[in-house]
Enzyme design. Structure first.
Site, PDB file in Angstrom:
ATOM      1  N   ASP A  83      -2.700 -17.588   0.388  1.00 65.41           N
ATOM      2  CA  ASP A  83      -3.873 -18.218  -0.237  1.00 65.41           C
ATOM      3  C   ASP A  83      -4.394 -19.358   0.636  1.00 65.41           C
ATOM      4  O   ASP A  83      -5.600 -19.510   0.859  1.00 65.41           O
ATOM      5  CB  ASP A  83      -3.564 -18.691  -1.665  1.00 65.41           C
ATOM      6  N   LYS A  87       3.873 -15.032   1.148  1.00 61.61           N
ATOM      7  CA  LYS A  87       3.736 -15.681  -0.162  1.00 61.61           C
ATOM      8  C   LYS A  87       5.155 -15.945  -0.638  1.00 61.61           C
ATOM      9  O   LYS A  87       5.588 -15.498  -1.713  1.00 61.61           O
ATOM     10  CB  LYS A  87       2.943 -14.753  -1.097  1.00 61.61           C
ATOM     11  N   TYR A 132       0.806  -1.221   0.000  1.00 68.91           N
ATOM     12  CA  TYR A 132       0.000   0.000   0.000  1.00 68.91           C
ATOM     13  C   TYR A 132       0.843   1.277   0.000  1.00 68.91           C
ATOM     14  O   TYR A 132       0.337   2.348  -0.299  1.00 68.91           O
ATOM     15  CB  TYR A 132      -0.942   0.028   1.214  1.00 68.91           C
ATOM     16  N   ASP A 160     -10.688  -8.764   7.288  1.00 68.31           N
ATOM     17  CA  ASP A 160     -12.105  -8.636   6.942  1.00 68.31           C
ATOM     18  C   ASP A 160     -12.762 -10.004   6.845  1.00 68.31           C
ATOM     19  O   ASP A 160     -13.898 -10.193   7.285  1.00 68.31           O
ATOM     20  CB  ASP A 160     -12.274  -7.896   5.613  1.00 68.31           C
ATOM     21  N   ASP A 200      -5.239  -6.740   5.379  1.00 69.26           N
ATOM     22  CA  ASP A 200      -6.493  -6.044   5.081  1.00 69.26           C
ATOM     23  C   ASP A 200      -7.550  -7.072   4.688  1.00 69.26           C
ATOM     24  O   ASP A 200      -8.674  -7.095   5.197  1.00 69.26           O
ATOM     25  CB  ASP A 200      -6.225  -5.062   3.924  1.00 69.26           C
TER      26      ASP A 200
END
Ligand code: NAD
Length: 369
Positions: A226, A193, A142, A254, A250
């Protein structure tokens, strides 16, 4: 011991309504436990714009820097939708997070027994769930440079963002996660990852080094993002603390919040680095917004804000038994069948924001007894 300095920023809409209920608990702690806070109240968001022409007045920032912790309601609403970008209420929120240097976002996902049916997942998957997601908040994809959209010589366009972390950025968020795990079940799952992204190879290596040197008593495991998304809905109870990069966090936080079924129940904390005196800057807030659709009707669920205050007591003020007591009171009231509209279930009693706040305080007497 000097009274802890608490800055309360009620903000707009239901933020302010829920904060009235937190004040009841603060009064209760004073009357029944003799605990006094050094409280100041300030402006942020739309109400700050109305009073001072800016969503983040200088005084709010000065008070936030001087406080041991900040408790925030929510900001925003249609009244301010047409303001220029830099005057919008949400800029106040982003501004205070930035100025306070809050790099760690803590999002617990706890399922209360009485609300197990509010989740879209089967009861046996989520009952008793209590996990903590630690998201890096000021770096990663970000914020990485270079970033932007450029036009290429052939007229086509190219969009770029950069995933970048330094050793120190990884280690400081790692420390937050390991320290939290020590207050919980001593297990950290670091999500990356590393099979594809070099930046997260570094992330994994640094997490391993940090655990070996400073936290040998905490178990560290690793998971690709993932798989982590899949495991969160397949078997979320396998986790204790998860720590991850900004974008991954993020999305995963959620996803985890929906395991619990309701926006009105979810607190959060954002922490900064310790200053020269060792004080860690901290801001506590519910994850929901100002809910203009229900503001002013005394029907909002105040529990996310109340639970944010409990997090403040636990993590900033070391008042663990008081935090436990508030959380036990929330469990007790829900078990007793009281519900605000957002968590209403058949056969339960629908109550207002005010009645829910009063019920929590009454329950605190019982929990203490
Ligand atoms: P929201 O979280 O305010 O509301 C989403 C939906 O959930 C609404 O239907 C609302 O009524 C309901 N809801 C939320 N909290 C509730 C509670 N405690 N009890 C009962 N119902 C609840 O999100 P939104 O509608 O997208 O945004 C409204 C305003 O809030 C916007 O101005 C937005 O920018 C702002 N916002 C602020 C924050 C914050 O202050 N941290 C976060 C998100 C949105």
């Amino acid at each position: 011991m000097a009274a802890k300095k608490l800055l309360i920023l009620p903000g707009d809409g239901i933020g302010a309504e829920a904060m009235v209920q937190v004040r009841r608990i603060i009064d209760w702690l004073s009357k029944k436990r003799g605990i006094e806070f050094d409280i100041s109240e300030g402006l942020i968001g739309g109400c700050a714009y109305d009073a001072c022409g800016t969503p983040l007045p200088e005084q709010t920032l000065i008070d936030a820097m001087a406080a041991d912790a900040v408790l925030l309601g929510a900001v925003g609403g249609p009244k301010w939708d047409d303001l220029p970008f830099d005057k919008k209420p949400e800029r106040g929120l982003l501004g205070i997070r930035k100025e306070m240097g809050l790099f760690a976002n803590l999002r617990p996902a706890v399922v209360f027994d009485a609300l197990v049916d509010a989740s879209t997942l089967k009861a046996e998957i989520v009952s008793g769930l209590d996990i903590m997601i630690v998201r890096e908040l000021t770096g990663g994809l970000y914020f990485g440079e270079p970033r932007g959209i450029e036009t290429l010589p052939d007229g086509s366009r190219r969009g770029v963002n950069t995933l970048v972390y330094t050793t120190e950025e990884i280690r400081r968020i790692g420390r937050v996660a390991f320290d939290l795990a020590r207050k919980r079940n001593r297990r950290v799952c670091s999500v990356d990852k590393a099979n594809v992204l070099e930046c997260t190879v570094l992330w994994r290596e640094e997490m391993i080094k940090l655990q070996q040197s400073d936290y040998p008593d905490v178990e560290l495991t690793h998971m690709y993002v993932d798989n982590a998304a899949m495991q969160l809905v397949r078997n979320p109870k396998q986790f204790d603390v998860m720590v991850t990069e900004n974008t991954f966090g993020d999305i995963l936080s959620d996803c985890a919040s929906m395991l619990t079924g309701s926006l009105g129940m979810l607190p959060s904390a954002s922490l900064g680095a310790p200053d020269a005196t060792g004080k860690v800057r901290a801001l506590y807030e519910p994850i929901h917004g100002s809910a203009p659709d229900i503001a002013g009707k005394d029907i909002a669920n105040p529990l996310a804000t109340i639970l944010s205050f409990a997090m403040c007591l636990r993590y900033s003020f070391d008042m663990v038994s008081e935090a436990d007591q508030i959380e036990a009171a929330v469990r007790g009231v829900l078990k007793g069948g009281l519900r605000t509209a957002d968590i209403m279930q058949p056969g339960k009693a629908k109550v207002s924001t005010t009645v829910m706040g009063e019920a929590i305080v009454r329950e605190m007497d019982k929990v203490q007894a």
